[in-house]
Scaffold this active site. Structure first.
Site, short mmCIF file in Angstrom:
data_model
loop_
_atom_site.label_atom_id
_atom_site.label_comp_id
_atom_site.label_asym_id
_atom_site.label_seq_id
_atom_site.Cartn_x
_atom_site.Cartn_y
_atom_site.Cartn_z
CB SER A 45 0.36 77.84 100.28
OG SER A 45 0.86 77.08 99.20
CD GLU A 56 1.82 70.83 104.20
OE1 GLU A 56 1.47 71.09 103.05
OE2 GLU A 56 1.41 71.44 105.21
CG HIS A 85 -0.79 72.78 101.19
ND1 HIS A 85 0.53 72.94 101.60
CD2 HIS A 85 -1.06 73.86 100.40
CE1 HIS A 85 1.02 74.03 101.06
NE2 HIS A 85 0.08 74.62 100.34
#
Length: 307
Positions: A113, A250, A277
């Site tokens: 991320s 996602e 995610h």
């Protein structure tokens, strides 16, 4: 300064005088450094990486970035600290300081991320130190993410709920109970697709000042300093092998991941099924088997070409 043991848990001292918590585990010729998300998250999502990747001969270094739970936490209410530390250039320099202090070179860098932002920046600036880069649930810009996360909201919630959330956001009344419940629903379905996979604490470990400064109040409110970050024009310059891994369910747009896979010269794209995610938590068997295979195959090619 005393010489650090390359393995185990230790604090390193940065040029600023602040300290970072680090840990290196595992044995093997492949060295992987991980960069956590957030911004302001923790290294804990990588707790089992050394164990999971042991069959592939991988050593794993993880650390908490400045401001995060296990490392030093400057007073970010001080404008001088915000100016010095709350920017991408600082966190990029921090990655390089960790590498130098732990004596790591010719390694693989995995960014999850927000950590993927730093991994992209590092690959563009310091390719000579890398054998490869792994972008885990991160694309090369925030514009496409913002469009996608709002598209998700429109498909998840009724028009009335979306309008309610937008009204709350305009009022900056983020503590509203109904609003918080809707934001949590997003997390349950897209951030963490599996049931209750997250490390648990009795208190919050999020570095809220860091998260708020870069992101905003939550995943829907991308109003922080990171909102204009965009490396689409530069992504083709990543010159090291690149592994792109995204969850099938996602928050990041998979169309952007597919574009990146075609643009980066030596890129491999994998979509982890039944995962959001937090892929490594939602579907670890698939995530680690594909990551481990890519590391071994890439390292074998790297060793062959270096002879």
């Amino acid at each position: 300064m005393p010489k650090l043991n390359p393995d185990g848990t230790q604090f390193i001292t940065l040029s600023s005088g602040y300290h970072l918590w680090t840990q290196t585990q595992g044995k093997g010729d492949i060295h992987l450094m991980t960069l956590h998300g957030g911004p302001g998250g923790t290294n804990e999502v990588f707790e089992n990486f050394a164990e999971r990747l042991a069959p592939y001969g991988v050593r794993v270094t993880r650390y908490d970035q400045l401001g995060s739970f296990y490392s030093d936490q400057p007073d970010f209410s001080d404008p001088a600290n915000r100016q010095q530390f709350l920017n991408i250039d600082y966190y990029l320099s921090e990655v390089e300081q960790v590498r130098q202090q732990l004596g790591i070179d010719h390694f693989y860098l995995l960014g999850q991320s927000w950590g993927g932002v730093l991994a992209i920046e590092y690959a563009l600036k310091y390719p000579e130190h890398l054998n490869g880069v792994i972008l885990s649930s991160m694309i090369d810009n925030l514009d496409e993410y913002i469009v996608n996360i709002n598209r998700i909201r429109e498909t998840m919630f009724s028009k009335e709920d979306v309008a309610y959330m937008q009204q709350i956001e305009q009022q900056h009344a983020f503590d509203d109970a109904k609003y918080q419940a809707l934001v949590s629903e997003l997390g349950e379905h897209y951030l963490h697709h599996a049931k209750d996979p997250q490390p648990r604490h009795l208190i919050s470990t999020l570095a809220t000042p860091v998260y708020n400064y870069f992101q905003g109040d939550n995943e829907f409110v991308m109003v922080g300093a990171l909102k204009d970050w965009d490396r689409r024009a530069d992504i083709h310059r990543i010159a090291v092998p690149t592994y792109l891994t995204f969850g099938g369910h996602e928050t990041m747009p998979l169309a952007a991941a597919e574009r990146m896979a075609k643009t980066i010269p030596d890129a491999t794209l994998h979509v982890t099924p039944n995962a959001g995610h937090g892929q490594m938590l939602d579907n670890p068997t698939d995530y680690f088997s594909h990551l481990g295979d890519w590391l071994v195959n890439t390292d074998t090619k790297t060793a062959f070409h270096s002879k």
